[in-house]
Scaffold this motif. Sequence first.
Motif, PDB file in Angstrom:
ATOM      1  N   MET A 115     -82.187  -0.278 -67.133  1.00  0.00           N
ATOM      2  CA  MET A 115     -82.044  -1.736 -67.122  1.00  0.00           C
ATOM      3  C   MET A 115     -80.577  -2.129 -66.989  1.00  0.00           C
ATOM      4  O   MET A 115     -80.240  -3.111 -66.306  1.00  0.00           O
ATOM      5  CB  MET A 115     -82.639  -2.335 -68.402  1.00  0.00           C
ATOM      6  N   ILE A 116     -79.705  -1.383 -67.649  1.00  0.00           N
ATOM      7  CA  ILE A 116     -78.272  -1.661 -67.543  1.00  0.00           C
ATOM      8  C   ILE A 116     -77.810  -1.501 -66.098  1.00  0.00           C
ATOM      9  O   ILE A 116     -77.052  -2.332 -65.577  1.00  0.00           O
ATOM     10  CB  ILE A 116     -77.474  -0.744 -68.486  1.00  0.00           C
ATOM     11  N   GLU A 117     -78.272  -0.450 -65.455  1.00  0.00           N
ATOM     12  CA  GLU A 117     -77.911  -0.229 -64.046  1.00  0.00           C
ATOM     13  C   GLU A 117     -78.386  -1.369 -63.154  1.00  0.00           C
ATOM     14  O   GLU A 117     -77.694  -1.769 -62.213  1.00  0.00           O
ATOM     15  CB  GLU A 117     -78.500   1.092 -63.559  1.00  0.00           C
ATOM     16  N   LYS A 118     -79.570  -1.892 -63.452  1.00  0.00           N
ATOM     17  CA  LYS A 118     -80.138  -2.981 -62.648  1.00  0.00           C
ATOM     18  C   LYS A 118     -79.646  -4.356 -63.078  1.00  0.00           C
ATOM     19  O   LYS A 118     -79.972  -5.360 -62.459  1.00  0.00           O
ATOM     20  CB  LYS A 118     -81.668  -2.939 -62.721  1.00  0.00           C
ATOM     21  N   LYS A 119     -78.881  -4.382 -64.183  1.00  0.00           N
ATOM     22  CA  LYS A 119     -78.331  -5.640 -64.719  1.00  0.00           C
ATOM     23  C   LYS A 119     -79.433  -6.632 -65.103  1.00  0.00           C
ATOM     24  O   LYS A 119     -79.360  -7.823 -64.800  1.00  0.00           O
ATOM     25  CB  LYS A 119     -77.354  -6.271 -63.724  1.00  0.00           C
ATOM     26  N   GLY A 120     -80.429  -6.115 -65.805  1.00  0.00           N
ATOM     27  CA  GLY A 120     -81.476  -7.002 -66.300  1.00  0.00           C
ATOM     28  C   GLY A 120     -82.656  -6.238 -66.839  1.00  0.00           C
ATOM     29  O   GLY A 120     -82.905  -5.096 -66.461  1.00  0.00           O
ATOM     30  N   GLY A 121     -83.392  -6.885 -67.744  1.00  0.00           N
ATOM     31  CA  GLY A 121     -84.590  -6.276 -68.295  1.00  0.00           C
ATOM     32  C   GLY A 121     -85.074  -7.046 -69.503  1.00  0.00           C
ATOM     33  O   GLY A 121     -84.391  -7.937 -70.020  1.00  0.00           O
ATOM     34  N   LYS A 165     -77.453  -7.829 -79.314  1.00  0.00           N
ATOM     35  CA  LYS A 165     -76.014  -8.073 -79.179  1.00  0.00           C
ATOM     36  C   LYS A 165     -75.334  -6.987 -78.353  1.00  0.00           C
ATOM     37  O   LYS A 165     -74.357  -7.247 -77.650  1.00  0.00           O
ATOM     38  CB  LYS A 165     -75.365  -8.172 -80.563  1.00  0.00           C
ATOM     39  N   GLU A 166     -75.855  -5.784 -78.428  1.00  0.00           N
ATOM     40  CA  GLU A 166     -75.215  -4.671 -77.722  1.00  0.00           C
ATOM     41  C   GLU A 166     -75.485  -4.690 -76.221  1.00  0.00           C
ATOM     42  O   GLU A 166     -74.624  -4.259 -75.435  1.00  0.00           O
ATOM     43  CB  GLU A 166     -75.696  -3.342 -78.314  1.00  0.00           C
ATOM     44  N   VAL A 167     -76.652  -5.157 -75.805  1.00  0.00           N
ATOM     45  CA  VAL A 167     -77.007  -5.067 -74.376  1.00  0.00           C
ATOM     46  C   VAL A 167     -77.068  -6.426 -73.686  1.00  0.00           C
ATOM     47  O   VAL A 167     -77.361  -6.506 -72.496  1.00  0.00           O
ATOM     48  CB  VAL A 167     -78.348  -4.319 -74.175  1.00  0.00           C
ATOM     49  N   VAL A 176     -83.698  -9.025 -75.744  1.00  0.00           N
ATOM     50  CA  VAL A 176     -84.367  -8.215 -76.766  1.00  0.00           C
ATOM     51  C   VAL A 176     -84.967  -9.179 -77.783  1.00  0.00           C
ATOM     52  O   VAL A 176     -84.234  -9.884 -78.485  1.00  0.00           O
ATOM     53  CB  VAL A 176     -83.373  -7.263 -77.448  1.00  0.00           C
ATOM     54  N   ASN A 177     -86.289  -9.225 -77.847  1.00  0.00           N
ATOM     55  CA  ASN A 177     -86.957 -10.205 -78.696  1.00  0.00           C
ATOM     56  C   ASN A 177     -88.169  -9.601 -79.395  1.00  0.00           C
ATOM     57  O   ASN A 177     -88.671  -8.547 -78.999  1.00  0.00           O
ATOM     58  CB  ASN A 177     -87.411 -11.403 -77.855  1.00  0.00           C
ATOM     59  N   GLN A 178     -88.632 -10.320 -80.434  1.00  0.00           N
ATOM     60  CA  GLN A 178     -89.811  -9.897 -81.184  1.00  0.00           C
ATOM     61  C   GLN A 178     -90.836 -11.022 -81.259  1.00  0.00           C
ATOM     62  O   GLN A 178     -90.480 -12.180 -81.479  1.00  0.00           O
ATOM     63  CB  GLN A 178     -89.433  -9.496 -82.608  1.00  0.00           C
TER      64      GLN A 178
END
Length: 253
Positions: free
Chosen positions: A132-138, A174-176, A183-185
């Motif tokens: 996801m980091i490589e694709k800049k989204g997720g 916060k990290e990504v 990032v959610n719940q």
Amino acid sequence: MKIDLSGKVALVTGATGELGRVIARSLAECGADVALHYHSNESKAAELKSAIEAMGRRAVAVKADITKQGSVEEMKQAVEAGLGQADIVVANAVVQYQWTSVLEQPAEDYASQFESCVMQSVYLAKSFIPAMIEKKGGRFIGINTECSMQNFPTQSAYVAGKRGMDGVYRVLAKEVGEHQITVNQVAPGWTISERDRANGTERSEGYEQSVPLKRRGTDQEIANAVVFLASDLASFITGAYIPVSGGNVMPSI
């Protein structure tokens, strides 16, 4: 305005469970191809795979132990081989156990909840977020519970696992975030499932009286929240714990 997940690949862990299969079908209905994780129910996974393929979507069923890092990594490789890199990860699987008091709850039940709530999320992040980091989204979505806010008697092992999971998700958000990964719940209340409909157990007056909307939610209503968070409509929502409980629990500010 509608939710369109066309071209997206989603992974749902615990996809053969009561809630998992509704989440998986809902993602497919919105256009996503879906990887269906299962632990032991191969026949239900195959049935769900066929149902999603009948919608015109691609699907793969993947057996894995979500409490083992090596098994999760093998699952990632199987998902990529069958569908491509995952754009959406939904951590829904959890180990089931018998609830009792803190004094009577076996120690191994606390360990199972830590492994299936906290460590599953960590292993999924380590395996799937680099792409996801490589694709800049997720989208990274966890299924939590209203119990995390209730802390009622006999809930201790479940609450301990899910509150630990909550900490991981908040830090991870916060990290990504700089990579446009959310990032959610989603935190369901006591949800009406296909099993309830089959058994005629949809109603629980005592529980319903505590809910402002005076009813139990449905599995589809939980899946709707997951699909929303998986979509571009939720592109600026991250780090959230979202109860879908009819107001039975309300996070404060």
